[in-house]
Motif scaffolding. Structure first.
Motif, PDB file in Angstrom:
ATOM      1  N   ASN A 182       0.831  -1.215   0.000  1.00  0.00           N
ATOM      2  CA  ASN A 182       0.000   0.000   0.000  1.00  0.00           C
ATOM      3  C   ASN A 182       0.861   1.260   0.000  1.00  0.00           C
ATOM      4  O   ASN A 182       0.516   2.258  -0.640  1.00  0.00           O
ATOM      5  CB  ASN A 182      -0.950   0.002   1.192  1.00  0.00           C
ATOM      6  CG  ASN A 182      -2.065  -1.010   1.039  1.00  0.00           C
ATOM      7  OD1 ASN A 182      -2.408  -1.415  -0.062  1.00  0.00           O
ATOM      8  ND2 ASN A 182      -2.627  -1.440   2.169  1.00  0.00           N
ATOM      9  N   CYS A 183       1.984   1.233   0.712  1.00  0.00           N
ATOM     10  CA  CYS A 183       2.912   2.377   0.706  1.00  0.00           C
ATOM     11  C   CYS A 183       3.466   2.602  -0.691  1.00  0.00           C
ATOM     12  O   CYS A 183       3.544   3.739  -1.166  1.00  0.00           O
ATOM     13  CB  CYS A 183       4.056   2.152   1.687  1.00  0.00           C
ATOM     14  SG  CYS A 183       3.617   2.388   3.408  1.00  0.00           S
TER      15      CYS A 183
ATOM     16  N   ALA B  82       0.757   4.080  -2.927  1.00  0.00           N
ATOM     17  CA  ALA B  82       0.553   5.500  -2.642  1.00  0.00           C
ATOM     18  C   ALA B  82       1.705   6.339  -3.187  1.00  0.00           C
ATOM     19  O   ALA B  82       1.504   7.447  -3.701  1.00  0.00           O
ATOM     20  CB  ALA B  82       0.400   5.714  -1.138  1.00  0.00           C
TER      21      ALA B  82
END
Length: 134
Positions: free
Chosen positions: A64-65, A68
Protein backbone atom coordinates in the motif's frame (compact mmCIF):
# COMPACT_ATOMS: atom_id res chain seq x y z
CA UNK A 1 -16.35 32.37 17.58
CA UNK A 2 -14.48 35.63 18.11
CA UNK A 3 -11.08 34.02 17.40
CA UNK A 4 -12.45 32.46 14.23
CA UNK A 5 -13.79 35.81 13.07
CA UNK A 6 -10.44 37.46 13.77
CA UNK A 7 -8.69 34.78 11.72
CA UNK A 8 -10.95 35.43 8.73
CA UNK A 9 -10.37 39.17 9.02
CA UNK A 10 -6.63 38.57 9.07
CA UNK A 11 -6.94 36.46 5.91
CA UNK A 12 -8.90 39.20 4.20
CA UNK A 13 -6.29 41.80 5.13
CA UNK A 14 -3.30 39.81 3.91
CA UNK A 15 -4.96 38.80 0.62
CA UNK A 16 -2.77 35.81 0.02
CA UNK A 17 -3.10 34.90 -3.63
CA UNK A 18 -1.56 31.77 -5.11
CA UNK A 19 -1.44 31.43 -8.88
CA UNK A 20 -1.49 28.13 -10.73
CA UNK A 21 2.29 28.02 -11.19
CA UNK A 22 2.96 28.47 -7.47
CA UNK A 23 0.33 25.88 -6.62
CA UNK A 24 1.90 23.43 -9.10
CA UNK A 25 5.35 23.98 -7.62
CA UNK A 26 4.04 23.50 -4.07
CA UNK A 27 2.21 20.28 -4.99
CA UNK A 28 5.28 19.01 -6.83
CA UNK A 29 7.57 19.56 -3.83
CA UNK A 30 5.17 18.04 -1.30
CA UNK A 31 4.45 15.06 -3.56
CA UNK A 32 8.16 14.42 -4.08
CA UNK A 33 8.73 14.44 -0.33
CA UNK A 34 5.74 12.10 0.06
CA UNK A 35 7.31 9.68 -2.42
CA UNK A 36 10.55 9.60 -0.45
CA UNK A 37 8.76 9.12 2.87
CA UNK A 38 6.41 6.39 1.62
CA UNK A 39 9.20 4.52 -0.14
CA UNK A 40 11.27 4.54 3.06
CA UNK A 41 8.32 3.28 5.11
CA UNK A 42 7.56 0.61 2.48
CA UNK A 43 11.18 -0.58 2.46
CA UNK A 44 11.21 -0.61 6.26
CA UNK A 45 8.01 -2.67 6.32
CA UNK A 46 9.44 -5.16 3.82
CA UNK A 47 12.86 -5.57 5.43
CA UNK A 48 12.33 -4.96 9.16
CA UNK A 49 8.59 -5.14 10.03
CA UNK A 50 9.31 -5.43 13.75
CA UNK A 51 10.40 -1.77 13.91
CA UNK A 52 6.81 -0.64 13.26
CA UNK A 53 4.36 -1.80 15.91
CA UNK A 54 0.67 -2.54 15.41
CA UNK A 55 0.79 -3.76 11.80
CA UNK A 56 -0.81 -7.18 11.34
CA UNK A 57 0.14 -7.66 7.67
CA UNK A 58 3.41 -5.80 6.99
CA UNK A 59 3.70 -7.07 3.40
CA UNK A 60 0.26 -5.72 2.51
CA UNK A 61 1.02 -2.43 4.28
CA UNK A 62 4.31 -2.14 2.35
CA UNK A 63 2.49 -2.74 -0.94
CA UNK A 64 0.00 0.00 0.00
CA UNK A 65 2.91 2.38 0.71
CA UNK A 66 4.40 1.64 -2.72
CA UNK A 67 1.01 2.15 -4.40
CA UNK A 68 0.55 5.50 -2.64
CA UNK A 69 4.07 6.50 -3.70
CA UNK A 70 3.04 5.70 -7.29
CA UNK A 71 0.04 8.00 -6.97
CA UNK A 72 2.32 10.75 -5.68
CA UNK A 73 4.65 10.10 -8.63
CA UNK A 74 1.73 10.65 -11.01
CA UNK A 75 1.03 13.95 -9.25
CA UNK A 76 4.70 14.96 -9.65
CA UNK A 77 4.51 14.18 -13.38
CA UNK A 78 1.25 16.12 -13.77
CA UNK A 79 2.44 19.18 -11.90
CA UNK A 80 5.78 19.11 -13.74
CA UNK A 81 3.89 19.18 -17.05
CA UNK A 82 1.87 22.17 -15.81
CA UNK A 83 5.03 23.98 -14.70
CA UNK A 84 6.74 23.36 -18.05
CA UNK A 85 3.64 24.47 -19.95
CA UNK A 86 3.42 27.70 -17.93
CA UNK A 87 7.14 28.37 -18.48
CA UNK A 88 6.77 27.76 -22.23
CA UNK A 89 3.78 30.08 -22.38
CA UNK A 90 5.70 32.79 -20.53
CA UNK A 91 8.72 32.34 -22.85
CA UNK A 92 6.51 32.52 -25.95
CA UNK A 93 4.84 35.67 -24.65
CA UNK A 94 8.24 37.23 -23.94
CA UNK A 95 9.54 36.23 -27.39
CA UNK A 96 6.47 37.74 -29.09
CA UNK A 97 6.97 40.95 -27.14
CA UNK A 98 10.67 41.14 -28.07
CA UNK A 99 9.99 40.38 -31.75
CA UNK A 100 7.33 43.07 -31.81
CA UNK A 101 9.92 45.62 -30.69
CA UNK A 102 12.87 44.33 -32.73
CA UNK A 103 13.49 47.68 -34.41
CA UNK A 104 13.73 49.34 -31.01
CA UNK A 105 16.12 46.68 -29.73
CA UNK A 106 18.36 46.71 -32.81
CA UNK A 107 20.70 49.25 -31.25
CA UNK A 108 20.90 47.29 -27.99
CA UNK A 109 21.29 43.74 -29.29
CA UNK A 110 23.51 43.44 -32.37
CA UNK A 111 22.85 40.00 -33.86
CA UNK A 112 25.64 40.06 -36.48
CA UNK A 113 28.38 41.98 -34.74
CA UNK A 114 31.56 40.81 -36.48
CA UNK A 115 33.73 41.62 -33.48
CA UNK A 116 32.23 38.77 -31.46
CA UNK A 117 31.85 35.93 -33.95
CA UNK A 118 28.84 34.92 -35.93
CA UNK A 119 26.09 35.07 -33.34
CA UNK A 120 27.17 37.80 -31.00
CA UNK A 121 25.34 36.02 -28.18
CA UNK A 122 26.38 34.04 -25.16
CA UNK A 123 29.14 31.58 -26.00
CA UNK A 124 30.25 33.23 -29.20
CA UNK A 125 33.91 33.89 -29.87
CA UNK A 126 35.61 36.84 -28.24
CA UNK A 127 37.76 39.24 -30.27
CA UNK A 128 41.20 37.80 -31.02
CA UNK A 129 44.36 39.33 -29.66
CA UNK A 130 45.41 42.27 -31.76
CA UNK A 131 41.92 42.86 -33.13
CA UNK A 132 40.87 46.44 -32.95
CA UNK A 133 37.48 47.38 -31.63
CA UNK A 134 35.57 49.92 -33.69
Amino acid sequence: EEARRGFYLLLLRTRVIMDSESCSQCCCVFSASGIVFLMLIGILLKTEPLYIQGIDEPDKAADNCFAAAGIYAAIVVGTSILILRNNKRATDTHRDTVEGHSSELAGIVGKNDSRYGSGGGYGSALPTRGATLR
